[in-house]
Enzyme design. Sequence first.
Site, PDB file in Angstrom:
ATOM      1  N   SER A 135      33.030   3.839 -42.780  1.00  0.00           N
ATOM      2  CA  SER A 135      32.011   3.868 -41.852  1.00  0.00           C
ATOM      3  C   SER A 135      31.108   4.752 -42.283  1.00  0.00           C
ATOM      4  CB  SER A 135      32.774   4.400 -40.609  1.00  0.00           C
ATOM      5  OG  SER A 135      31.935   4.918 -39.868  1.00  0.00           O
ATOM      6  N   TYR A 148      38.036  11.689 -36.560  1.00  0.00           N
ATOM      7  CA  TYR A 148      37.737  10.244 -36.940  1.00  0.00           C
ATOM      8  C   TYR A 148      37.088  10.292 -38.247  1.00  0.00           C
ATOM      9  CZ  TYR A 148      36.116   5.684 -37.666  1.00  0.00           C
ATOM     10  OH  TYR A 148      35.635   4.234 -37.696  1.00  0.00           O
TER      11      TYR A 148
END
Length: 272
Positions: A135, A148
């Site tokens: 990501s 995260y």
Amino acid sequence: MTKPQRTVLITGASSGIGKATAQRLLLQGWKVIAAARNTEAMNDLRELGAEVLTLDITDIQSRQAVVTHIHQQFGALDALVNNAGFGDVGPIETMPIQSAENLFQVNVFGLIALTQLVLPEMRKRGKGTVINLSSIAGRFVTPGAGWYGASKFALEALSDALRLELHQFGINVVVIEPGLIATRFETLTRKSMAEAQKDPAWAPMMRKVEENWQEGFKRASPADVVAATIQKALDARTPKARYLCGHRAESAVIQRLLPTNLWDGILRWQIT
């Protein structure tokens, strides 16, 4: 002379990027093994010709059963697309360590454990591609998404090591770094977002985080943008180590160019 059919295992194929990638590669003639916990959600992939398998990425027996079946039925994989993952949000101070451990179990440990099982056959064959879905959160973190981001930073580091280690065996390792993608991420993190807003010290910040996400995801790119990038990497003779794609992906480039204090100021202005 026709090329032999290439075989790929895609995890987290029941929705979002995983499903879009499976659909795209099936249309390109790949033998697709689609794996996820929810097999009913992959009935459409089965109808298109995919082999559908149950996989809990965090369970050692589930991982072993999937890889054993694949090697018995198809031999060594041509590619592994490590797409399964999830996100939780919250300030570092208040987010339970158990939640952080769950993130790492799926996004890092389960993913790498599955990869370890498929690598020996790829090495014997002398070729293969491992694609890890990271990501832009693997490049920089924002307030409320530290754990995260940490899981994606860890995946980036492990992917770098794998790429260097496996080059001698003819195996490519590629990291895909999507920006904001229409995969219901903001919906799936709603429970942890609500929990994070219960603490009065952190509620104002987390409300701004949620507002920023809602605004950003209005312009999120479709999952097929990522699927097309994965296909591009798989088709490349010499794939790049990293591919950015999707809405706001360019922010990973901007962040690298700006002084840290200036970048921090931009984020604080937006969210805190």
